[in-house]
Design a protein around this motif. Structure first.
Motif, PDB file in Angstrom:
ATOM      1  N   CYS A 192     -47.363  24.671 -28.262  1.00  0.00           N
ATOM      2  CA  CYS A 192     -46.547  25.359 -29.248  1.00  0.00           C
ATOM      3  C   CYS A 192     -45.295  25.905 -28.562  1.00  0.00           C
ATOM      4  CB  CYS A 192     -47.334  26.510 -29.863  1.00  0.00           C
ATOM      5  SG  CYS A 192     -48.858  26.028 -30.708  1.00  0.00           S
ATOM      6  N   LEU A 193     -44.394  26.445 -29.339  1.00  0.00           N
ATOM      7  CA  LEU A 193     -43.153  26.972 -28.760  1.00  0.00           C
ATOM      8  C   LEU A 193     -43.411  27.915 -27.601  1.00  0.00           C
ATOM      9  CD1 LEU A 193     -41.002  27.707 -31.951  1.00  0.00           C
ATOM     10  CD2 LEU A 193     -40.496  26.004 -30.193  1.00  0.00           C
ATOM     11  N   CYS A 230     -36.709  26.430 -36.886  1.00  0.00           N
ATOM     12  CA  CYS A 230     -35.762  27.307 -36.197  1.00  0.00           C
ATOM     13  C   CYS A 230     -34.528  26.461 -35.894  1.00  0.00           C
ATOM     14  CB  CYS A 230     -36.350  27.947 -34.953  1.00  0.00           C
ATOM     15  SG  CYS A 230     -37.421  26.960 -33.890  1.00  0.00           S
ATOM     16  N   CYS A 290     -35.583  30.160 -32.254  1.00  0.00           N
ATOM     17  CA  CYS A 290     -36.886  29.683 -31.771  1.00  0.00           C
ATOM     18  C   CYS A 290     -37.563  30.729 -30.889  1.00  0.00           C
ATOM     19  CB  CYS A 290     -36.720  28.376 -31.003  1.00  0.00           C
ATOM     20  SG  CYS A 290     -36.421  26.914 -32.019  1.00  0.00           S
ATOM     21  N   ARG A 314     -39.257  32.939 -33.344  1.00  0.00           N
ATOM     22  CA  ARG A 314     -40.385  32.222 -33.947  1.00  0.00           C
ATOM     23  C   ARG A 314     -41.552  32.116 -32.971  1.00  0.00           C
ATOM     24  NH1 ARG A 314     -41.702  27.414 -37.659  1.00  0.00           N
ATOM     25  NH2 ARG A 314     -40.003  28.168 -38.932  1.00  0.00           N
ATOM     26  N   SER A 315     -41.266  31.955 -31.697  1.00  0.00           N
ATOM     27  CA  SER A 315     -42.333  31.797 -30.699  1.00  0.00           C
ATOM     28  C   SER A 315     -43.216  33.029 -30.585  1.00  0.00           C
ATOM     29  CB  SER A 315     -41.732  31.474 -29.326  1.00  0.00           C
ATOM     30  OG  SER A 315     -41.083  32.611 -28.766  1.00  0.00           O
ATOM     31  N   GLY A 335     -44.984  29.896 -34.338  1.00  0.00           N
ATOM     32  CA  GLY A 335     -44.566  29.372 -33.042  1.00  0.00           C
ATOM     33  C   GLY A 335     -45.616  29.576 -31.980  1.00  0.00           C
ATOM     34  N   CYS A 341     -46.629  24.923 -35.305  1.00  0.00           N
ATOM     35  CA  CYS A 341     -46.208  25.891 -34.284  1.00  0.00           C
ATOM     36  C   CYS A 341     -45.077  25.378 -33.396  1.00  0.00           C
ATOM     37  CB  CYS A 341     -47.405  26.308 -33.426  1.00  0.00           C
ATOM     38  SG  CYS A 341     -48.097  24.976 -32.397  1.00  0.00           S
ATOM     39  N   ASP A 342     -44.384  24.294 -33.804  1.00  0.00           N
ATOM     40  CA  ASP A 342     -43.334  23.739 -32.938  1.00  0.00           C
ATOM     41  C   ASP A 342     -41.922  23.956 -33.463  1.00  0.00           C
ATOM     42  OD1 ASP A 342     -42.242  20.785 -34.092  1.00  0.00           O
ATOM     43  OD2 ASP A 342     -44.116  21.522 -34.931  1.00  0.00           O
ATOM     44  N   GLY A 343     -41.790  24.346 -34.741  1.00  0.00           N
ATOM     45  CA  GLY A 343     -40.495  24.683 -35.302  1.00  0.00           C
ATOM     46  C   GLY A 343     -39.604  23.530 -35.679  1.00  0.00           C
TER      47      GLY A 343
END
Length: 411
Positions: A70-71, A101, A107, A110-111, A116, A153-155
């Protein structure tokens, strides 16, 4: 200002919408998140409950050479509810939505949240209602199938393919959406038994709907390699986003995602990238990817999608402009998607974004029964050739609970 929050999880309420994800708060005074949603974890149930879904964190794929993270570097996650009876070897796969994002700085924000990271996720969940309903009257095709919810979870709708981590404002970010996708496919096939599948429907809502447009053929190719006789179809919900740059600048924003997440032919529809070699950034947009999907696909889509009218068209547009936008959506669907006879669509005129399972009625049927009819018979065997088109002017509140014709509304 007020925040508009569309809860995509059946049964959730506004008070459950605690994760505000400020980094996705859309500018231009639109007063809503990029995806019109916040992440609300599903409720947990006991393992013996029929809706129980076991969670699987893909730690080996995160720690291994795949670097499927994930991010924030946490492992990908999905939840699996086992199929029963005639659905034992049939699978419904749903890719979670939650916006994008558009910049590396966003991002970072978001992480730190649920879109994220999986750091706060539980190892069990419950899947029921809507697409996951176990009631054959609400979900005639897939009520007893294996059901899988794939966490987002990668945006970037699983398109990122950057090999090395990025350092942004003191944070380390991982743009590994495509690696996550491949890790999920591998785990489902060989750890959960999907290699024995006879039927698979790949789906997703909003950003997950876009992921379905982008990766439909990749899912199908991988499944058929393991199970050559499997029947595979895709059902993106509310993911047909247009490539437009009105004041919200959606097209340019997504192109920026393509660039900094280093999307590639491996992270998108490869046929689309080959067809648009001079402008491969187009292929992160459903409008362009849809023309190149070979796997039978049946989107659920509003021509007046409530997110698009605020964030692609621009919020506050007049009914006349909104109707023109809807006509353009219809023409693009007919030209780009339905130009291939294997595809169909449930194209309604209700102003909504996701979450309208079995609401609108078209040609006397709702989305779940239209999906079943299309899946079992194919577009060309249907009187409407798979084109379920409500075709009503905006605004049409009656379209959300019936046909849109006042004399035959079904509530």
């Amino acid at each position: 200002s007020q925040t508009w929050c569309l809860l995509l999880v059946l049964g959730a309420t506004a008070k459950d919408c605690k994760e505000t994800l400020v980094e996705h708060y859309y500018g231009q005074n639109h007063d809503q998140f990029d995806d019109g949603a916040c992440y609300v974890p599903r409720s947990e149930v006991a393992p013996e409950h029929p809706s129980f879904a076991q969670g699987y964190f893909l730690k080996e794929a995160a720690e291994g050479p795949e670097n499927a993270k994930c991010l924030d570097g946490t492992p990908a996650l999905y939840y699996h509810r086992k199929g029963t009876g005639s659905g034992k070897n049939k699978w419904f796969l749903h890719q979670q939505g939650g916006g994008w994002c558009y910049t590396e700085e966003s991002c970072v924000g978001r992480s730190k949240g649920g879109l994220g990271s999986t750091k706060s996720d539980k190892n069990m969940s419950a899947l029921d209602g809507g697409y996951f309903s176990m009631d054959p009257q609400q979900n005639p095709l897939m009520h007893n199938w294996n059901a899988v919810e794939l966490r987002y979870c990668d945006g970037a709708s699983l398109s990122g393919d950057k090999e090395t981590p990025a350092s942004v404002s003191g944070s380390t970010l991982h743009y590994r959406g495509r690696a996550i996708l491949d890790a999920e496919i591998k785990s489902l096939l060989f750890d959960r038994g999907m290699k024995e599948a006879t039927d698979v429907v790949v789906s997703g809502c909003s950003a997950g709907g876009l992921a379905t447009f982008l990766h439909c053929d990749h899912w199908a190719d991988a499944i058929k390699e393991a199970s050559p006789a499997a029947k595979v179809a895709c059902m993106p919900d509310s993911g047909f986003f247009l490539d437009e740059d009105r004041r919200p600048m959606y097209g340019s924003n997504m192109r920026n995602v393509f660039r900094f997440q280093e999307s590639s032919a491996a992270g998108l529809n490869a046929a689309c990238v080959a067809a648009h070699s001079s402008d491969p950034e187009k292929c992160i947009l459903a409008q362009w990817a849809s023309q190149h999907i070979k796997t039978p696909t049946f989107p659920l889509q509003s021509v007046y999608d409530a997110w698009q009218t605020g964030n692609v068209l621009e919020g506050g547009a007049s009914p006349a402009i909104t109707n023109d936008f809807g006509k353009n959506v219809t023409e693009l669907v007919k030209t780009l998607l339905l130009g291939q006879p294997q595809h169909g669509i449930f194209l309604d005129s209700c102003h909504h974004h996701c979450g309208s399972w079995n609401g609108p009625k078209i040609d006397g049927t709702n989305s779940s029964f239209a999906l079943q009819e299309w899946y079992e018979k194919g577009s060309q065997a249907l009187p409407n050739k798979g084109f379920f088109n409500q075709n009503k002017d905006f605004p049409c509140n009656a379209c959300c609970t019936g046909s849109g014709d006042s004399e035959i509304i079904t509530v």
